[in-house]
Design an enzyme around this catalytic site. Structure first.
Site, PDB file in Angstrom:
ATOM      1  N   ARG A  51     -43.330  46.715 -37.537  1.00  0.00           N
ATOM      2  CA  ARG A  51     -44.416  46.974 -36.594  1.00  0.00           C
ATOM      3  C   ARG A  51     -44.006  47.821 -35.405  1.00  0.00           C
ATOM      4  O   ARG A  51     -44.672  48.806 -35.061  1.00  0.00           O
ATOM      5  CB  ARG A  51     -44.972  45.662 -35.997  1.00  0.00           C
ATOM      6  CG  ARG A  51     -46.085  45.040 -36.732  1.00  0.00           C
ATOM      7  CD  ARG A  51     -45.963  43.547 -36.590  1.00  0.00           C
ATOM      8  NE  ARG A  51     -44.686  43.159 -37.154  1.00  0.00           N
ATOM      9  CZ  ARG A  51     -44.495  42.961 -38.456  1.00  0.00           C
ATOM     10  NH1 ARG A  51     -45.494  43.028 -39.280  1.00  0.00           N
ATOM     11  NH2 ARG A  51     -43.295  42.671 -38.936  1.00  0.00           N
ATOM     12  N   THR A  52     -42.956  47.418 -34.730  1.00  0.00           N
ATOM     13  CA  THR A  52     -42.669  48.051 -33.439  1.00  0.00           C
ATOM     14  C   THR A  52     -42.304  49.515 -33.637  1.00  0.00           C
ATOM     15  O   THR A  52     -42.839  50.402 -32.974  1.00  0.00           O
ATOM     16  CB  THR A  52     -41.536  47.287 -32.723  1.00  0.00           C
ATOM     17  OG1 THR A  52     -41.849  45.898 -32.750  1.00  0.00           O
ATOM     18  CG2 THR A  52     -41.380  47.758 -31.293  1.00  0.00           C
ATOM     19  N   LYS A  80     -19.951  54.859 -36.621  1.00  0.00           N
ATOM     20  CA  LYS A  80     -18.622  55.454 -36.394  1.00  0.00           C
ATOM     21  C   LYS A  80     -18.046  55.013 -35.057  1.00  0.00           C
ATOM     22  O   LYS A  80     -17.000  55.495 -34.637  1.00  0.00           O
ATOM     23  CB  LYS A  80     -18.735  56.983 -36.402  1.00  0.00           C
ATOM     24  CG  LYS A  80     -19.297  57.568 -37.676  1.00  0.00           C
ATOM     25  CD  LYS A  80     -19.401  59.080 -37.516  1.00  0.00           C
ATOM     26  CE  LYS A  80     -20.507  59.645 -38.363  1.00  0.00           C
ATOM     27  NZ  LYS A  80     -20.901  60.994 -37.938  1.00  0.00           N
ATOM     28  N   ARG A 101     -34.432  49.477 -29.966  1.00  0.00           N
ATOM     29  CA  ARG A 101     -34.225  48.070 -30.330  1.00  0.00           C
ATOM     30  C   ARG A 101     -32.745  47.890 -30.623  1.00  0.00           C
ATOM     31  O   ARG A 101     -32.136  48.725 -31.314  1.00  0.00           O
ATOM     32  CB  ARG A 101     -35.045  47.684 -31.552  1.00  0.00           C
ATOM     33  CG  ARG A 101     -34.665  46.309 -32.096  1.00  0.00           C
ATOM     34  CD  ARG A 101     -35.623  45.790 -33.108  1.00  0.00           C
ATOM     35  NE  ARG A 101     -36.918  45.484 -32.503  1.00  0.00           N
ATOM     36  CZ  ARG A 101     -37.921  44.912 -33.162  1.00  0.00           C
ATOM     37  NH1 ARG A 101     -37.770  44.579 -34.430  1.00  0.00           N
ATOM     38  NH2 ARG A 101     -39.065  44.664 -32.571  1.00  0.00           N
ATOM     39  N   HIS A 129     -38.971  41.378 -25.172  1.00  0.00           N
ATOM     40  CA  HIS A 129     -39.676  42.309 -26.055  1.00  0.00           C
ATOM     41  C   HIS A 129     -40.952  42.730 -25.306  1.00  0.00           C
ATOM     42  O   HIS A 129     -42.065  42.302 -25.644  1.00  0.00           O
ATOM     43  CB  HIS A 129     -39.997  41.611 -27.374  1.00  0.00           C
ATOM     44  CG  HIS A 129     -40.438  42.511 -28.491  1.00  0.00           C
ATOM     45  ND1 HIS A 129     -40.891  43.809 -28.288  1.00  0.00           N
ATOM     46  CD2 HIS A 129     -40.523  42.289 -29.834  1.00  0.00           C
ATOM     47  CE1 HIS A 129     -41.219  44.331 -29.457  1.00  0.00           C
ATOM     48  NE2 HIS A 129     -41.002  43.440 -30.411  1.00  0.00           N
TER      49      HIS A 129
HETATM   50  N1   CP Z   1     -43.353  42.021 -33.708  1.00  0.00           N
HETATM   51  C1   CP Z   1     -42.277  42.740 -34.044  1.00  0.00           C
HETATM   52  O1   CP Z   1     -41.397  43.016 -33.223  1.00  0.00           O
HETATM   53  O2   CP Z   1     -42.245  43.098 -35.351  1.00  0.00           O
HETATM   54  P1   CP Z   1     -41.125  44.029 -36.016  1.00  0.00           P
HETATM   55  O3   CP Z   1     -39.834  43.251 -35.988  1.00  0.00           O
HETATM   56  O4   CP Z   1     -41.612  44.311 -37.404  1.00  0.00           O
HETATM   57  O5   CP Z   1     -41.017  45.259 -35.162  1.00  0.00           O
END
Ligand code: CP
Length: 307
Positions: A51-52, A80, A101, A129
């Site tokens: 999603r993100t 590396k 992320r 998040h």
């Molecule tokens: N909600 C969320 O962070 O989903 P993903 O891990 O798929 O990005």
């Protein structure tokens, strides 16, 4: 230049403005189709995501911009041994904004200190998040018509669930929010959240183990997955992974205007039979995530709202 590393980086007023912009994008998507022509977003994902990452990419494409990036540490020069600090200096030469992320808490914050483009924290370890939180706030506001005066149940892995930590941080700034924290004892919210966020802000909350008993009180139920990737011991994960399963029987205990949110991905914690219930809002939530990220990209790039 601003970054988004923590949900508290924006004031409540700024979040309202951002959600207003996201709502306008939802109503008038064509108006925004070229506001980021020529701009690029880099998605730097050192941890898995569906999603993100894809909603950031969809958001930039919807605004007329382009995307580049990587979807795993193994497919980047991190494999590396390149540091996050060096990587962001390199990416700053290629893109106008980036979403990162990383499994290590604080990695996007470290990147922001070396970056010449806005850095968005797309999830750092078990920490925060913030763009999921903006998505959650838009979902709550759209469905309930307000973010104030709500009883919010947070259920499942409250220890490792970064979406839970970010959402609590954000919601304590609204009036009349009460929390019911539903988890096994081993997966309670971390002490720093209880003491530094809930208690220091005099927020009404209770910690319970039983979901059935909590259901009738809730305006929002925020279900979460047990975060397998953060457990040190597989036996503990297996013991706790199915500790809560929301099904039709449990939904029958809830108010008619209660909504179920989940940041997704789901494993077993919401039975598929619940998807048909009009109160199941977790797929709508995904759609709101695109509008919110479009609004966020525009805000951080200081793109004017079209007339
Ligand atoms: N909600 C969320 O962070 O989903 P993903 O891990 O798929 O990005």
């Amino acid at each position: 230049m601003r970054h988004l590393l923590n949900p508290l980086d924006f004031s409540v007023g700024e979040i309202e403005q951002l959600l207003d912009l996201a709502s306008d994008i939802e109503k008038n998507p064509d108006r925004y189709a070229h506001v980021c022509d020529g701009k690029k977003i880099a998605t730097l994902f050192y941890e898995p995501s569906t999603r993100t990452r894809l909603s950031f990419e969809a958001a930039m494409l919807n605004l007329g911009g382009s995307v580049l990036g990587f979807a795993s540490a193994d497919s980047s020069s991190a494999a590396k041994g390149e540091s996050v600090s060096d990587t962001i200096r390199v990416i700053s030469c290629f893109a106008d904004i980036c979403a990162m992320r990383h499994p290590k808490e604080g990695a996007p914050m470290v990147a922001s200190t070396k970056s010449s483009i806005p850095v968005i924290n797309a999830g750092d370890g078990g920490h925060q998040h913030p763009t999921q939180t903006l998505t959650d706030l838009m979902t709550i506001r759209s469905l309930k018509g307000r973010i104030d005066n709500l009883t919010v149940g947070l259920c499942g892995d409250l220890k490792f669930g970064r979406t839970v930590h970010s959402l609590i941080n954000a919601l304590v700034r609204y009036t009349g929010i009460r929390f019911v924290l539903i988890s096994p004892p081993e997966l309670r919210v971390p002490e720093y959240i209880r003491e530094d966020v809930l208690e220091s802000n005099h927020i009404e909350y209770r910690e319970v183990e039983n979901l059935d008993d909590a259901m009738p009180d809730l305006d929002i139920l925020y279900m979460t997955r047990v975060q397998k990737e953060r457990f040190f011991n597989e036996e503990d994960y297996i013991r706790m992974k199915d500790c809560y399963i929301l099904d039709k029987k449990k939904m029958a205990l809830a108010k008619e205007d209660m909504f179920v949110l989940h940041p997704l991905p789901r494993v077993n914690e919401i039975a598929v039979e619940v998807d048909e219930d009009p109160r199941a809002a977790y797929f709508k939530q995904v759609q709101y995530g695109v509008y919110v990220r479009m609004a966020l990209i525009m805000t951080l790039l200081e793109v004017e709202k079209p007339c």
